[in-house]
Design a protein around this motif. Structure first.
Motif, PDB file in Angstrom:
ATOM      1  N   LYS A   1      11.653 -24.240   1.149  1.00 53.04           N
ATOM      2  CA  LYS A   1       9.892 -23.832   0.833  1.00 53.04           C
ATOM      3  C   LYS A   1       9.942 -24.233  -0.647  1.00 53.04           C
ATOM      4  O   LYS A   1       8.528 -24.608  -0.471  1.00 53.04           O
ATOM      5  N   ILE A   2      10.940 -24.342  -1.303  1.00 53.97           N
ATOM      6  CA  ILE A   2      10.202 -24.484  -2.649  1.00 53.97           C
ATOM      7  C   ILE A   2      10.195 -25.847  -2.595  1.00 53.97           C
ATOM      8  O   ILE A   2       9.311 -26.444  -3.642  1.00 53.97           O
ATOM      9  N   LYS A   3      10.984 -26.751  -2.371  1.00 56.01           N
ATOM     10  CA  LYS A   3      10.387 -28.387  -2.330  1.00 56.01           C
ATOM     11  C   LYS A   3       9.333 -28.782  -0.826  1.00 56.01           C
ATOM     12  O   LYS A   3       8.425 -29.577  -1.736  1.00 56.01           O
ATOM     13  N   LEU A   4       8.921 -27.734  -0.498  1.00 56.38           N
ATOM     14  CA  LEU A   4       7.344 -27.775   0.320  1.00 56.38           C
ATOM     15  C   LEU A   4       6.532 -27.400  -0.856  1.00 56.38           C
ATOM     16  O   LEU A   4       5.246 -27.807  -0.566  1.00 56.38           O
ATOM     17  N   GLU A   5       6.312 -26.410  -1.633  1.00 59.07           N
ATOM     18  CA  GLU A   5       4.764 -26.308  -2.633  1.00 59.07           C
ATOM     19  C   GLU A   5       5.553 -26.715  -3.770  1.00 59.07           C
ATOM     20  O   GLU A   5       4.187 -27.474  -3.894  1.00 59.07           O
ATOM     21  N   ILE A   6       6.572 -27.536  -3.770  1.00 55.56           N
ATOM     22  CA  ILE A   6       6.541 -28.707  -5.212  1.00 55.56           C
ATOM     23  C   ILE A   6       5.390 -29.599  -4.117  1.00 55.56           C
ATOM     24  O   ILE A   6       4.934 -30.047  -4.873  1.00 55.56           O
ATOM     25  N   LEU A   7       5.623 -30.343  -3.406  1.00 53.50           N
ATOM     26  CA  LEU A   7       5.280 -31.569  -2.271  1.00 53.50           C
ATOM     27  C   LEU A   7       3.869 -30.939  -2.345  1.00 53.50           C
ATOM     28  O   LEU A   7       3.046 -31.728  -2.077  1.00 53.50           O
ATOM     29  N   ASN A   8       3.687 -30.071  -2.268  1.00 51.89           N
ATOM     30  CA  ASN A   8       1.676 -29.348  -1.714  1.00 51.89           C
ATOM     31  C   ASN A   8       0.885 -29.467  -2.662  1.00 51.89           C
ATOM     32  O   ASN A   8       0.208 -29.712  -3.217  1.00 51.89           O
ATOM     33  N   PHE A   9       1.410 -29.040  -4.391  1.00 47.35           N
ATOM     34  CA  PHE A   9       1.166 -29.373  -5.695  1.00 47.35           C
ATOM     35  C   PHE A   9       1.472 -30.668  -5.648  1.00 47.35           C
ATOM     36  O   PHE A   9      -0.290 -31.214  -6.088  1.00 47.35           O
ATOM     37  N   GLN A  10       1.973 -31.238  -5.195  1.00 43.32           N
ATOM     38  CA  GLN A  10       2.242 -32.664  -5.493  1.00 43.32           C
ATOM     39  C   GLN A  10       0.787 -33.418  -5.043  1.00 43.32           C
ATOM     40  O   GLN A  10      -0.362 -33.837  -5.345  1.00 43.32           O
ATOM     41  N   LYS A  11       0.767 -33.466  -3.478  1.00 47.08           N
ATOM     42  CA  LYS A  11      -0.293 -33.691  -3.074  1.00 47.08           C
ATOM     43  C   LYS A  11      -2.196 -33.604  -3.914  1.00 47.08           C
ATOM     44  O   LYS A  11      -2.893 -33.422  -3.595  1.00 47.08           O
ATOM     45  N   GLN A  12      -2.194 -32.085  -4.022  1.00 43.63           N
ATOM     46  CA  GLN A  12      -3.207 -31.511  -4.939  1.00 43.63           C
ATOM     47  C   GLN A  12      -3.460 -32.588  -5.930  1.00 43.63           C
ATOM     48  O   GLN A  12      -4.514 -32.945  -6.079  1.00 43.63           O
ATOM     49  N   ASP A  13      -2.551 -32.715  -7.094  1.00 39.75           N
ATOM     50  CA  ASP A  13      -2.535 -33.314  -7.903  1.00 39.75           C
ATOM     51  C   ASP A  13      -3.176 -34.852  -7.714  1.00 39.75           C
ATOM     52  O   ASP A  13      -4.002 -35.420  -7.951  1.00 39.75           O
ATOM     53  N   LEU A  14      -2.426 -35.897  -6.655  1.00 40.55           N
ATOM     54  CA  LEU A  14      -2.782 -36.665  -5.791  1.00 40.55           C
ATOM     55  C   LEU A  14      -3.804 -36.664  -5.658  1.00 40.55           C
ATOM     56  O   LEU A  14      -4.320 -37.926  -6.321  1.00 40.55           O
ATOM     57  N   SER A  15      -4.352 -36.119  -5.135  1.00 36.76           N
ATOM     58  CA  SER A  15      -5.804 -36.362  -4.753  1.00 36.76           C
ATOM     59  C   SER A  15      -7.014 -36.050  -5.158  1.00 36.76           C
ATOM     60  O   SER A  15      -7.938 -36.583  -5.128  1.00 36.76           O
ATOM     61  N   LYS A  16      -6.675 -34.834  -6.096  1.00 41.47           N
ATOM     62  CA  LYS A  16      -7.610 -35.227  -7.715  1.00 41.47           C
ATOM     63  C   LYS A  16      -7.260 -36.157  -8.169  1.00 41.47           C
ATOM     64  O   LYS A  16      -8.783 -36.374  -8.565  1.00 41.47           O
ATOM     65  N   ALA A  17      -6.603 -36.775  -8.538  1.00 43.27           N
ATOM     66  CA  ALA A  17      -6.163 -37.921  -9.487  1.00 43.27           C
ATOM     67  C   ALA A  17      -7.355 -38.730  -8.569  1.00 43.27           C
ATOM     68  O   ALA A  17      -7.545 -40.526  -8.980  1.00 43.27           O
ATOM     69  N   ILE A  18      -6.906 -39.846  -6.963  1.00 44.56           N
ATOM     70  CA  ILE A  18      -7.587 -40.817  -6.614  1.00 44.56           C
ATOM     71  C   ILE A  18      -9.587 -39.974  -6.333  1.00 44.56           C
ATOM     72  O   ILE A  18      -9.849 -41.183  -6.529  1.00 44.56           O
ATOM     73  N   ASP A  19      -9.539 -38.322  -6.048  1.00 41.82           N
ATOM     74  CA  ASP A  19     -11.191 -38.506  -6.323  1.00 41.82           C
ATOM     75  C   ASP A  19     -11.616 -38.880  -7.294  1.00 41.82           C
ATOM     76  O   ASP A  19     -12.515 -39.376  -7.921  1.00 41.82           O
ATOM     77  N   GLN A  20     -10.524 -38.491  -8.670  1.00 39.65           N
ATOM     78  CA  GLN A  20     -11.621 -38.854 -10.173  1.00 39.65           C
ATOM     79  C   GLN A  20     -11.187 -40.314 -10.334  1.00 39.65           C
ATOM     80  O   GLN A  20     -12.390 -40.891 -11.233  1.00 39.65           O
ATOM     81  N   LEU A  21     -10.301 -40.667  -9.524  1.00 44.89           N
ATOM     82  CA  LEU A  21     -10.487 -42.575  -9.648  1.00 44.89           C
ATOM     83  C   LEU A  21     -11.730 -43.605  -8.615  1.00 44.89           C
ATOM     84  O   LEU A  21     -12.453 -44.168  -9.794  1.00 44.89           O
ATOM     85  N   ILE A  22     -11.641 -42.520  -8.437  1.00 43.42           N
ATOM     86  CA  ILE A  22     -13.149 -43.070  -7.271  1.00 43.42           C
ATOM     87  C   ILE A  22     -14.759 -43.065  -8.302  1.00 43.42           C
ATOM     88  O   ILE A  22     -15.248 -43.792  -8.484  1.00 43.42           O
ATOM     89  N   LEU A  23     -14.473 -41.297  -8.787  1.00 45.03           N
ATOM     90  CA  LEU A  23     -15.456 -40.997  -9.504  1.00 45.03           C
ATOM     91  C   LEU A  23     -15.569 -41.917 -10.795  1.00 45.03           C
ATOM     92  O   LEU A  23     -16.387 -42.339 -11.158  1.00 45.03           O
ATOM     93  N   ASP A  24     -14.721 -42.337 -11.102  1.00 43.53           N
ATOM     94  CA  ASP A  24     -14.444 -43.243 -12.424  1.00 43.53           C
ATOM     95  C   ASP A  24     -15.251 -44.749 -12.816  1.00 43.53           C
ATOM     96  O   ASP A  24     -16.215 -45.723 -13.140  1.00 43.53           O
ATOM     97  N   ILE A  25     -14.257 -45.322 -11.140  1.00 43.23           N
ATOM     98  CA  ILE A  25     -15.157 -46.614 -10.432  1.00 43.23           C
ATOM     99  C   ILE A  25     -15.967 -46.442 -10.523  1.00 43.23           C
ATOM    100  O   ILE A  25     -17.277 -47.229 -10.931  1.00 43.23           O
ATOM    101  N   GLN A  26     -17.113 -45.821  -9.780  1.00 37.80           N
ATOM    102  CA  GLN A  26     -18.724 -45.164  -9.783  1.00 37.80           C
ATOM    103  C   GLN A  26     -19.349 -45.411 -11.010  1.00 37.80           C
ATOM    104  O   GLN A  26     -19.874 -46.091 -11.354  1.00 37.80           O
TER     105      GLN A  26
END
Length: 155
Positions: free
Chosen positions: A98-123
């Motif tokens: 459960k602890i690992k799953l929580e960390i993985l979910n935080f990583q997913k949120q951060d990476l998703s935001k970073a991808i969204d930000q990269l797309i915006l920065d490219i645009q």
């Protein structure tokens, strides 16, 4: 491929079966690399008309490789969740998972935001796309000495 990676780690695996699985994994990785590079080419074409600002920088990771990393993270989340819900395991095992799953979910949120930000920065033109090809050599009969020496009859 996830399940093949599990199988290959069996310490008692028959070597012939292990090699067959390893070759499937290599083929799958090559196909994945080819797809990621195809997606990178798509994004390069999609954003080619963006006016790049003078101080624009490129990202250390391409958009497609970030998406690939996100897909692997989603697989980890899925399989870690299976461990959390697996019957017959100890409370301690479930707690650690459960602890690992929580960390993985935080990583997913951060990476998703970073991808969204990269797309915006490219645009906006403050980041530009620069695609680096992987140049995988191990599957190429002309670049892997083990493979091209066999073809030349040297082995």
């Amino acid at each position: 491929q996830w399940h093949l990676e599990d199988l290959i780690r069996d310490p008692l695996i028959n070597s012939e079966k292990g090699m067959a699985i390893k070759r499937k994994i290599d083929l799958s990785n090559q196909k994945r690399t080819d797809i990621v590079e195809y997606i990178d080419d798509y994004f390069l074409n999609e954003f080619k008309k963006i006016k790049i600002k003078k101080n624009a920088t490129n990202n250390s990771e391409t958009l497609a490789w970030a998406i690939d990393r996100l897909s692997i993270l989603v697989l980890k989340i899925y399989h870690m969740n299976e461990e959390v819900e697996r019957h017959g395991t100890s409370f301690e095992h479930k707690k650690k998972c459960k602890i690992k799953l929580e960390i993985l979910n935080f990583q997913k949120q951060d990476l998703s935001k970073a991808i969204d930000q990269l797309i915006l920065d490219i645009q906006k033109g403050i980041k530009y796309i620069k695609v680096y090809k992987q140049m995988k050599m191990y599957n190429d009969n002309t670049l892997n000495p083990i493979l091209y020496n066999k073809e030349d009859g040297l082995n």
